[in-house]
Design a protein around this motif. Structure first.
Motif, PDB file in Angstrom:
ATOM      1  N   ARG A 123      49.671  54.130  33.028  1.00  0.00           N
ATOM      2  CA  ARG A 123      48.852  53.058  33.010  1.00  0.00           C
ATOM      3  C   ARG A 123      48.533  52.836  34.683  1.00  0.00           C
ATOM      4  NH1 ARG A 123      51.658  49.490  28.512  1.00  0.00           N
ATOM      5  NH2 ARG A 123      51.437  50.877  26.626  1.00  0.00           N
ATOM      6  N   HIS A 124      49.639  52.982  35.416  1.00  0.00           N
ATOM      7  CA  HIS A 124      49.267  52.772  36.803  1.00  0.00           C
ATOM      8  C   HIS A 124      49.449  53.954  37.706  1.00  0.00           C
ATOM      9  CE1 HIS A 124      50.673  49.670  40.414  1.00  0.00           C
ATOM     10  NE2 HIS A 124      49.414  50.544  40.531  1.00  0.00           N
ATOM     11  N   VAL A 126      49.352  56.432  40.914  1.00  0.00           N
ATOM     12  CA  VAL A 126      49.065  55.909  42.378  1.00  0.00           C
ATOM     13  C   VAL A 126      49.027  57.461  43.196  1.00  0.00           C
ATOM     14  CG1 VAL A 126      49.943  54.840  44.622  1.00  0.00           C
ATOM     15  CG2 VAL A 126      50.458  54.023  42.323  1.00  0.00           C
ATOM     16  N   GLY A 151      40.685  55.467  38.217  1.00  0.00           N
ATOM     17  CA  GLY A 151      41.490  54.341  38.015  1.00  0.00           C
ATOM     18  C   GLY A 151      42.929  54.787  38.505  1.00  0.00           C
ATOM     19  N   ASP A 153      45.197  53.977  42.206  1.00  0.00           N
ATOM     20  CA  ASP A 153      45.437  53.373  43.169  1.00  0.00           C
ATOM     21  C   ASP A 153      45.674  54.677  44.484  1.00  0.00           C
ATOM     22  OD1 ASP A 153      44.791  51.156  42.003  1.00  0.00           O
ATOM     23  OD2 ASP A 153      47.065  50.598  41.815  1.00  0.00           O
ATOM     24  N   GLY A 174      55.486  49.054  39.942  1.00  0.00           N
ATOM     25  CA  GLY A 174      54.879  49.328  38.798  1.00  0.00           C
ATOM     26  C   GLY A 174      54.299  50.644  38.577  1.00  0.00           C
ATOM     27  N   ALA A 175      54.281  51.673  39.806  1.00  0.00           N
ATOM     28  CA  ALA A 175      53.701  52.729  39.488  1.00  0.00           C
ATOM     29  C   ALA A 175      54.328  53.798  38.346  1.00  0.00           C
ATOM     30  CB  ALA A 175      53.526  53.529  40.945  1.00  0.00           C
ATOM     31  N   ASP A 176      53.652  54.486  37.612  1.00  0.00           N
ATOM     32  CA  ASP A 176      54.111  55.274  36.554  1.00  0.00           C
ATOM     33  C   ASP A 176      53.629  56.714  36.658  1.00  0.00           C
ATOM     34  OD1 ASP A 176      51.674  54.528  35.689  1.00  0.00           O
ATOM     35  OD2 ASP A 176      52.444  54.147  33.642  1.00  0.00           O
TER      36      ASP A 176
END
Length: 431
Positions: A123-124, A126, A151, A153, A174-176
Protein backbone atom coordinates in the motif's frame (compact mmCIF):
# COMPACT_ATOMS: atom_id res chain seq x y z
CA UNK A 1 12.37 -24.43 -13.47
CA UNK A 2 8.89 -25.32 -14.52
CA UNK A 3 5.46 -23.83 -14.87
CA UNK A 4 1.93 -25.11 -14.34
CA UNK A 5 -0.79 -25.58 -16.91
CA UNK A 6 -0.35 -24.51 -20.49
CA UNK A 7 3.16 -23.12 -19.96
CA UNK A 8 4.44 -26.49 -18.80
CA UNK A 9 2.71 -28.25 -21.71
CA UNK A 10 4.18 -25.76 -24.21
CA UNK A 11 7.67 -26.30 -22.82
CA UNK A 12 7.26 -30.07 -22.96
CA UNK A 13 6.09 -29.98 -26.58
CA UNK A 14 8.96 -27.63 -27.49
CA UNK A 15 11.48 -29.96 -25.82
CA UNK A 16 10.13 -32.94 -27.77
CA UNK A 17 10.33 -30.99 -31.04
CA UNK A 18 13.90 -29.89 -30.24
CA UNK A 19 15.05 -33.44 -29.51
CA UNK A 20 13.32 -34.89 -32.58
CA UNK A 21 14.78 -32.16 -34.81
CA UNK A 22 18.26 -32.80 -33.43
CA UNK A 23 18.03 -36.59 -33.88
CA UNK A 24 16.68 -36.34 -37.44
CA UNK A 25 19.28 -33.72 -38.39
CA UNK A 26 22.16 -35.83 -37.03
CA UNK A 27 20.78 -38.96 -38.74
CA UNK A 28 20.51 -37.10 -42.04
CA UNK A 29 24.07 -35.81 -41.63
CA UNK A 30 25.42 -39.33 -40.97
CA UNK A 31 23.60 -40.72 -44.00
CA UNK A 32 24.98 -37.90 -46.10
CA UNK A 33 28.56 -38.59 -44.89
CA UNK A 34 28.24 -42.22 -45.97
CA UNK A 35 26.71 -41.33 -49.33
CA UNK A 36 29.02 -38.45 -50.25
CA UNK A 37 32.30 -39.31 -48.55
CA UNK A 38 34.74 -37.56 -48.20
CA UNK A 39 33.03 -34.22 -48.92
CA UNK A 40 30.14 -35.26 -46.72
CA UNK A 41 32.56 -35.42 -43.78
CA UNK A 42 33.23 -31.70 -44.13
CA UNK A 43 29.49 -31.05 -44.20
CA UNK A 44 29.05 -33.11 -41.04
CA UNK A 45 31.83 -31.18 -39.25
CA UNK A 46 30.25 -27.88 -40.24
CA UNK A 47 26.89 -29.07 -38.97
CA UNK A 48 28.38 -30.20 -35.64
CA UNK A 49 30.01 -26.80 -35.16
CA UNK A 50 26.73 -25.09 -36.01
CA UNK A 51 24.84 -27.16 -33.44
CA UNK A 52 27.34 -26.52 -30.62
CA UNK A 53 27.71 -22.83 -31.45
CA UNK A 54 23.95 -22.55 -31.72
CA UNK A 55 23.65 -23.98 -28.24
CA UNK A 56 25.96 -21.34 -26.80
CA UNK A 57 24.04 -18.66 -28.67
CA UNK A 58 20.93 -20.07 -27.04
CA UNK A 59 22.13 -19.90 -23.42
CA UNK A 60 24.63 -17.04 -23.40
CA UNK A 61 24.04 -13.29 -23.32
CA UNK A 62 25.68 -10.15 -24.65
CA UNK A 63 28.72 -10.30 -26.91
CA UNK A 64 29.19 -14.04 -26.29
CA UNK A 65 25.76 -14.72 -27.78
CA UNK A 66 26.59 -12.59 -30.84
CA UNK A 67 29.91 -14.38 -31.42
CA UNK A 68 28.36 -17.83 -30.97
CA UNK A 69 25.51 -16.98 -33.33
CA UNK A 70 27.96 -15.72 -35.95
CA UNK A 71 30.01 -18.92 -35.70
CA UNK A 72 26.84 -21.03 -36.04
CA UNK A 73 25.68 -19.13 -39.13
CA UNK A 74 29.09 -19.38 -40.81
CA UNK A 75 29.43 -23.09 -40.04
CA UNK A 76 25.91 -23.86 -41.27
CA UNK A 77 26.43 -21.77 -44.40
CA UNK A 78 29.69 -23.58 -45.14
CA UNK A 79 28.02 -26.97 -44.80
CA UNK A 80 25.16 -25.89 -47.07
CA UNK A 81 27.55 -24.59 -49.73
CA UNK A 82 29.42 -27.89 -49.80
CA UNK A 83 26.12 -29.68 -50.38
CA UNK A 84 25.00 -27.24 -53.06
CA UNK A 85 28.17 -27.98 -55.01
CA UNK A 86 26.86 -31.55 -55.27
CA UNK A 87 23.38 -30.29 -56.16
CA UNK A 88 22.13 -31.35 -52.76
CA UNK A 89 19.39 -28.73 -52.67
CA UNK A 90 16.87 -30.79 -50.75
CA UNK A 91 19.43 -32.10 -48.25
CA UNK A 92 20.73 -28.57 -47.65
CA UNK A 93 17.23 -27.28 -47.03
CA UNK A 94 16.44 -30.13 -44.62
CA UNK A 95 19.67 -29.65 -42.65
CA UNK A 96 19.16 -25.90 -42.32
CA UNK A 97 15.52 -26.40 -41.35
CA UNK A 98 16.51 -29.03 -38.77
CA UNK A 99 19.09 -26.77 -37.09
CA UNK A 100 16.70 -23.80 -37.04
CA UNK A 101 13.84 -25.92 -35.65
CA UNK A 102 16.11 -27.33 -32.94
CA UNK A 103 17.32 -23.86 -31.95
CA UNK A 104 13.86 -22.28 -31.84
CA UNK A 105 12.23 -25.16 -29.95
CA UNK A 106 15.10 -25.48 -27.45
CA UNK A 107 14.91 -21.76 -26.75
CA UNK A 108 11.23 -22.08 -25.86
CA UNK A 109 11.74 -25.21 -23.77
CA UNK A 110 14.66 -23.86 -21.75
CA UNK A 111 13.44 -20.35 -21.15
CA UNK A 112 13.06 -19.60 -17.46
CA UNK A 113 9.45 -19.88 -16.38
CA UNK A 114 8.69 -19.00 -12.79
CA UNK A 115 6.22 -20.79 -10.57
CA UNK A 116 5.53 -17.59 -8.66
CA UNK A 117 2.06 -16.09 -8.69
CA UNK A 118 1.83 -12.32 -8.61
CA UNK A 119 2.10 -11.01 -5.06
CA UNK A 120 -0.31 -8.37 -3.72
CA UNK A 121 1.07 -4.85 -4.12
CA UNK A 122 2.16 -2.94 -1.02
CA UNK A 123 0.00 0.00 0.00
CA UNK A 124 2.88 2.38 0.67
CA UNK A 125 5.93 1.30 -1.36
CA UNK A 126 9.09 3.40 -1.16
CA UNK A 127 12.06 3.55 -3.54
CA UNK A 128 15.49 4.53 -2.22
CA UNK A 129 17.86 5.92 -4.84
CA UNK A 130 21.62 6.28 -4.62
CA UNK A 131 22.12 8.98 -7.29
CA UNK A 132 25.87 8.38 -7.53
CA UNK A 133 25.66 4.68 -8.37
CA UNK A 134 26.33 3.69 -11.95
CA UNK A 135 27.27 7.29 -12.85
CA UNK A 136 23.68 8.46 -12.42
CA UNK A 137 22.01 5.46 -14.07
CA UNK A 138 18.76 5.95 -12.13
CA UNK A 139 18.41 9.57 -13.26
CA UNK A 140 19.11 8.70 -16.91
CA UNK A 141 16.34 6.12 -16.80
CA UNK A 142 13.86 8.60 -15.30
CA UNK A 143 13.37 6.19 -12.40
CA UNK A 144 11.84 8.70 -9.99
CA UNK A 145 9.27 9.75 -12.58
CA UNK A 146 8.41 6.12 -13.29
CA UNK A 147 8.07 5.47 -9.56
CA UNK A 148 5.55 8.30 -9.30
CA UNK A 149 3.52 6.75 -12.13
CA UNK A 150 3.42 3.48 -10.18
CA UNK A 151 2.42 5.15 -6.92
CA UNK A 152 5.84 4.58 -5.34
CA UNK A 153 7.37 7.29 -3.18
CA UNK A 154 11.02 8.11 -3.85
CA UNK A 155 13.71 8.95 -1.33
CA UNK A 156 16.95 10.13 -2.94
CA UNK A 157 20.14 10.14 -0.93
CA UNK A 158 22.07 13.34 -0.46
CA UNK A 159 25.63 13.95 0.66
CA UNK A 160 25.93 13.18 4.35
CA UNK A 161 22.76 11.09 4.57
CA UNK A 162 22.70 7.86 6.57
CA UNK A 163 20.84 5.46 4.30
CA UNK A 164 19.95 3.06 7.11
CA UNK A 165 18.41 5.93 9.06
CA UNK A 166 16.43 7.07 6.01
CA UNK A 167 14.98 3.58 5.72
CA UNK A 168 14.07 3.42 9.40
CA UNK A 169 12.27 6.76 9.14
CA UNK A 170 10.33 5.61 6.07
CA UNK A 171 9.24 2.37 7.75
CA UNK A 172 8.16 4.27 10.86
CA UNK A 173 6.04 6.45 8.55
CA UNK A 174 4.26 3.39 7.13
CA UNK A 175 6.41 2.05 4.28
CA UNK A 176 5.39 -1.57 3.64
CA UNK A 177 7.46 -2.33 0.54
CA UNK A 178 11.05 -1.32 -0.23
CA UNK A 179 13.01 -0.96 -3.46
CA UNK A 180 16.71 -0.16 -3.72
CA UNK A 181 18.17 1.58 -6.78
CA UNK A 182 21.93 1.48 -6.58
CA UNK A 183 24.92 -0.79 -6.32
CA UNK A 184 25.25 -3.89 -4.17
CA UNK A 185 26.24 -1.88 -1.10
CA UNK A 186 22.98 0.05 -1.33
CA UNK A 187 21.07 -3.20 -1.93
CA UNK A 188 22.51 -4.70 1.26
CA UNK A 189 21.38 -1.78 3.44
CA UNK A 190 17.79 -1.84 2.14
CA UNK A 191 17.65 -5.64 2.15
CA UNK A 192 18.72 -5.65 5.81
CA UNK A 193 15.76 -3.48 6.78
CA UNK A 194 13.33 -5.40 4.54
CA UNK A 195 14.36 -8.68 6.14
CA UNK A 196 14.18 -7.24 9.66
CA UNK A 197 10.61 -6.01 9.19
CA UNK A 198 9.44 -8.80 6.86
CA UNK A 199 8.73 -6.41 3.96
CA UNK A 200 8.85 -7.20 0.22
CA UNK A 201 11.99 -6.01 -1.54
CA UNK A 202 12.81 -5.15 -5.16
CA UNK A 203 16.39 -5.01 -6.41
CA UNK A 204 16.70 -2.21 -8.99
CA UNK A 205 20.06 -2.60 -10.76
CA UNK A 206 21.16 1.03 -10.95
CA UNK A 207 24.78 0.34 -9.98
CA UNK A 208 27.81 -0.56 -12.07
CA UNK A 209 28.07 -4.36 -11.83
CA UNK A 210 24.82 -5.33 -10.05
CA UNK A 211 25.93 -8.84 -9.10
CA UNK A 212 23.02 -9.40 -6.71
CA UNK A 213 20.51 -8.54 -9.42
CA UNK A 214 22.27 -10.90 -11.82
CA UNK A 215 21.96 -13.89 -9.50
CA UNK A 216 18.36 -13.01 -8.63
CA UNK A 217 17.52 -13.22 -12.34
CA UNK A 218 16.74 -9.51 -12.69
CA UNK A 219 17.30 -8.07 -16.16
CA UNK A 220 20.07 -5.56 -15.50
CA UNK A 221 19.16 -3.60 -18.63
CA UNK A 222 15.57 -3.04 -17.50
CA UNK A 223 15.70 -1.04 -14.29
CA UNK A 224 12.16 0.26 -14.80
CA UNK A 225 10.88 -3.29 -15.03
CA UNK A 226 12.84 -4.20 -11.91
CA UNK A 227 11.06 -1.41 -10.01
CA UNK A 228 7.67 -2.38 -11.42
CA UNK A 229 8.14 -5.82 -9.85
CA UNK A 230 7.61 -4.31 -6.40
CA UNK A 231 3.94 -3.64 -7.21
CA UNK A 232 3.35 -6.31 -9.90
CA UNK A 233 5.91 -9.08 -9.51
CA UNK A 234 6.26 -12.63 -8.30
CA UNK A 235 7.78 -13.17 -4.88
CA UNK A 236 10.22 -15.70 -3.50
CA UNK A 237 12.48 -15.87 -0.47
CA UNK A 238 16.27 -15.82 -0.61
CA UNK A 239 19.06 -16.05 1.95
CA UNK A 240 21.23 -13.30 3.35
CA UNK A 241 24.78 -13.59 4.65
CA UNK A 242 26.00 -11.99 7.87
CA UNK A 243 29.41 -11.18 9.33
CA UNK A 244 29.59 -9.86 12.90
CA UNK A 245 25.99 -8.71 12.62
CA UNK A 246 26.44 -6.93 9.28
CA UNK A 247 24.39 -8.26 6.34
CA UNK A 248 25.88 -8.94 2.91
CA UNK A 249 24.00 -9.94 -0.23
CA UNK A 250 26.96 -11.17 -2.29
CA UNK A 251 30.25 -11.85 -0.54
CA UNK A 252 32.94 -10.82 1.88
CA UNK A 253 36.57 -10.97 0.78
CA UNK A 254 39.72 -10.95 2.86
CA UNK A 255 43.33 -10.86 1.73
CA UNK A 256 44.35 -9.76 -1.77
CA UNK A 257 41.05 -8.37 -3.06
CA UNK A 258 40.08 -6.74 0.23
CA UNK A 259 43.46 -5.00 0.44
CA UNK A 260 43.14 -3.81 -3.16
CA UNK A 261 39.64 -2.39 -2.62
CA UNK A 262 40.99 -0.21 0.21
CA UNK A 263 43.44 1.54 -2.09
CA UNK A 264 42.25 4.85 -3.61
CA UNK A 265 43.53 3.89 -7.07
CA UNK A 266 41.40 0.73 -7.26
CA UNK A 267 38.30 2.31 -8.84
CA UNK A 268 40.26 3.82 -11.72
CA UNK A 269 42.93 1.16 -12.25
CA UNK A 270 41.68 -2.18 -10.90
CA UNK A 271 44.19 -4.54 -12.56
CA UNK A 272 47.24 -2.40 -11.75
CA UNK A 273 46.09 -1.99 -8.15
CA UNK A 274 45.56 -5.75 -7.79
CA UNK A 275 49.07 -6.40 -9.12
CA UNK A 276 50.59 -3.82 -6.80
CA UNK A 277 48.70 -5.34 -3.88
CA UNK A 278 49.90 -8.83 -4.82
CA UNK A 279 53.49 -7.60 -4.82
CA UNK A 280 53.01 -6.22 -1.30
CA UNK A 281 51.25 -9.28 0.09
CA UNK A 282 53.48 -11.91 -1.47
CA UNK A 283 56.76 -10.05 -1.58
CA UNK A 284 57.83 -11.19 1.85
CA UNK A 285 55.42 -9.20 4.03
CA UNK A 286 53.40 -12.11 5.38
CA UNK A 287 51.61 -10.16 8.13
CA UNK A 288 48.89 -9.10 5.71
CA UNK A 289 47.79 -12.74 5.37
CA UNK A 290 47.35 -13.38 9.10
CA UNK A 291 43.97 -15.07 8.72
CA UNK A 292 43.43 -18.14 10.91
CA UNK A 293 40.69 -20.51 9.82
CA UNK A 294 39.53 -24.08 10.25
CA UNK A 295 38.98 -26.45 7.34
CA UNK A 296 36.02 -28.87 7.19
CA UNK A 297 38.32 -31.70 8.32
CA UNK A 298 39.11 -29.80 11.54
CA UNK A 299 42.62 -28.78 10.54
CA UNK A 300 43.54 -25.28 11.73
CA UNK A 301 45.43 -23.03 9.30
CA UNK A 302 47.41 -19.97 10.31
CA UNK A 303 47.31 -17.97 7.06
CA UNK A 304 45.66 -17.54 3.67
CA UNK A 305 46.37 -15.52 0.56
CA UNK A 306 42.67 -14.77 0.18
CA UNK A 307 39.36 -15.89 1.66
CA UNK A 308 35.95 -15.38 0.05
CA UNK A 309 32.76 -16.07 2.00
CA UNK A 310 29.60 -15.77 -0.07
CA UNK A 311 25.87 -15.71 0.45
CA UNK A 312 25.33 -19.15 -1.14
CA UNK A 313 28.09 -20.89 -3.12
CA UNK A 314 29.51 -19.47 -6.32
CA UNK A 315 30.23 -21.52 -9.39
CA UNK A 316 34.01 -21.09 -9.70
CA UNK A 317 36.40 -22.41 -12.30
CA UNK A 318 33.61 -23.50 -14.67
CA UNK A 319 33.44 -22.76 -18.43
CA UNK A 320 29.78 -21.70 -18.14
CA UNK A 321 28.19 -19.38 -15.63
CA UNK A 322 31.51 -18.62 -13.88
CA UNK A 323 31.44 -16.31 -10.88
CA UNK A 324 27.67 -16.58 -10.39
CA UNK A 325 25.49 -18.49 -7.93
CA UNK A 326 23.00 -21.09 -9.22
CA UNK A 327 20.71 -20.46 -6.24
CA UNK A 328 20.28 -18.00 -3.40
CA UNK A 329 18.10 -20.19 -1.18
CA UNK A 330 20.27 -23.17 -0.24
CA UNK A 331 20.75 -21.99 3.36
CA UNK A 332 24.53 -22.35 3.00
CA UNK A 333 27.53 -20.06 2.87
CA UNK A 334 30.09 -20.62 0.15
CA UNK A 335 33.67 -20.59 1.44
CA UNK A 336 36.67 -20.34 -0.91
CA UNK A 337 40.23 -20.13 0.43
CA UNK A 338 43.42 -19.58 -1.56
CA UNK A 339 46.08 -21.14 0.64
CA UNK A 340 49.33 -19.28 1.17
CA UNK A 341 51.91 -21.88 2.11
CA UNK A 342 55.31 -20.15 2.09
CA UNK A 343 56.98 -23.44 1.18
CA UNK A 344 55.20 -23.42 -2.16
CA UNK A 345 55.81 -21.24 -5.15
CA UNK A 346 53.08 -18.72 -6.01
CA UNK A 347 51.76 -20.74 -8.92
CA UNK A 348 51.24 -23.73 -6.63
CA UNK A 349 48.76 -22.03 -4.33
CA UNK A 350 45.58 -24.06 -4.08
CA UNK A 351 41.92 -23.12 -4.05
CA UNK A 352 39.85 -24.93 -1.44
CA UNK A 353 36.04 -24.67 -1.52
CA UNK A 354 33.25 -25.93 0.66
CA UNK A 355 29.77 -25.01 1.94
CA UNK A 356 28.85 -24.26 5.54
CA UNK A 357 26.13 -22.70 7.68
CA UNK A 358 28.77 -20.86 9.73
CA UNK A 359 32.46 -19.98 9.42
CA UNK A 360 34.96 -18.13 11.59
CA UNK A 361 38.20 -16.29 10.86
CA UNK A 362 40.59 -15.15 13.58
CA UNK A 363 43.45 -12.67 13.37
CA UNK A 364 45.82 -10.80 15.64
CA UNK A 365 44.66 -7.36 14.50
CA UNK A 366 41.70 -5.68 12.77
CA UNK A 367 40.94 -7.23 9.39
CA UNK A 368 40.37 -5.35 6.12
CA UNK A 369 37.43 -6.75 4.19
CA UNK A 370 35.59 -6.07 0.99
CA UNK A 371 31.89 -6.42 1.85
CA UNK A 372 29.80 -6.37 -1.33
CA UNK A 373 32.62 -4.37 -2.93
CA UNK A 374 32.84 -1.81 -0.11
CA UNK A 375 35.99 -1.44 2.01
CA UNK A 376 35.39 -2.18 5.71
CA UNK A 377 37.62 -2.90 8.70
CA UNK A 378 36.25 -5.21 11.43
CA UNK A 379 37.60 -6.47 14.72
CA UNK A 380 38.28 -10.21 14.88
CA UNK A 381 37.05 -12.81 15.30
CA UNK A 382 34.95 -12.63 12.14
CA UNK A 383 31.88 -14.78 12.60
CA UNK A 384 29.93 -15.60 9.46
CA UNK A 385 26.48 -17.15 9.31
CA UNK A 386 23.64 -17.56 6.85
CA UNK A 387 20.13 -16.22 7.36
CA UNK A 388 17.98 -18.78 5.49
CA UNK A 389 15.14 -17.37 3.37
CA UNK A 390 15.28 -14.08 5.24
CA UNK A 391 14.42 -11.76 2.34
CA UNK A 392 11.17 -11.53 0.36
CA UNK A 393 12.34 -10.63 -3.16
CA UNK A 394 10.05 -9.60 -5.99
CA UNK A 395 11.09 -10.12 -9.61
CA UNK A 396 9.25 -9.11 -12.75
CA UNK A 397 7.67 -12.01 -14.66
CA UNK A 398 9.29 -10.50 -17.77
CA UNK A 399 12.77 -11.03 -16.32
CA UNK A 400 14.77 -14.30 -16.36
CA UNK A 401 14.16 -15.00 -12.69
CA UNK A 402 17.18 -17.30 -12.60
CA UNK A 403 20.94 -16.95 -12.37
CA UNK A 404 23.19 -17.46 -15.43
CA UNK A 405 24.55 -20.48 -13.56
CA UNK A 406 21.18 -22.13 -14.17
CA UNK A 407 20.59 -20.82 -17.68
CA UNK A 408 24.13 -21.32 -18.99
CA UNK A 409 24.66 -25.04 -19.06
CA UNK A 410 27.16 -27.15 -20.95
CA UNK A 411 25.73 -28.78 -24.08
CA UNK A 412 25.57 -32.18 -22.35
CA UNK A 413 23.75 -30.69 -19.38
CA UNK A 414 21.36 -28.91 -21.73
CA UNK A 415 20.49 -32.14 -23.53
CA UNK A 416 19.74 -33.80 -20.22
CA UNK A 417 17.56 -30.82 -19.25
CA UNK A 418 15.67 -31.06 -22.56
CA UNK A 419 15.14 -34.77 -22.04
CA UNK A 420 13.84 -34.19 -18.51
CA UNK A 421 11.38 -31.55 -19.73
CA UNK A 422 10.25 -33.75 -22.61
CA UNK A 423 9.29 -36.60 -20.28
CA UNK A 424 7.60 -34.24 -17.83
CA UNK A 425 10.28 -34.26 -15.15
CA UNK A 426 11.88 -31.33 -13.37
CA UNK A 427 15.21 -30.67 -15.13
CA UNK A 428 18.31 -31.59 -13.18
CA UNK A 429 20.52 -28.51 -12.91
CA UNK A 430 24.22 -28.92 -12.23
CA UNK A 431 25.13 -26.88 -9.15
Amino acid sequence: MSAPGTDALARRIAAIIALVAMVLTVALAIAMVIERFPRGLGVCCGLAIALVAGWFALVRNGIRRVIAALVAVLALSGAALLLLRDRGWLTSALLVAGVLAWHAAARIALRPVLRRPLAPPPRHPVLFVNPWSGDGKAARAGLAEHAAELGIDTVEMRIGDDLAELVRVAIAAGADGLAAAGGDGTQAVIATAAAEYGLPFACVPAGTRNHFALDLGVDRDDIRGALHALVAGGEHRVDLGEVNGRVFVNNVSMGLYAEAVRRPAYRDAKIKTLLDTAATLFGGAGAATDLRWTAPDGAVHASAAAILVSNNPYRLGEPVGPGTRPRLDTGRLGVAVVTDDSARRARERRLRRWNAVAFEVRAARPVSLGIDGESVVLEPPLRFRIRPRALRVRVSPRHPGASPSVLEQRPGDGLRALTDIAIGREPRIRR
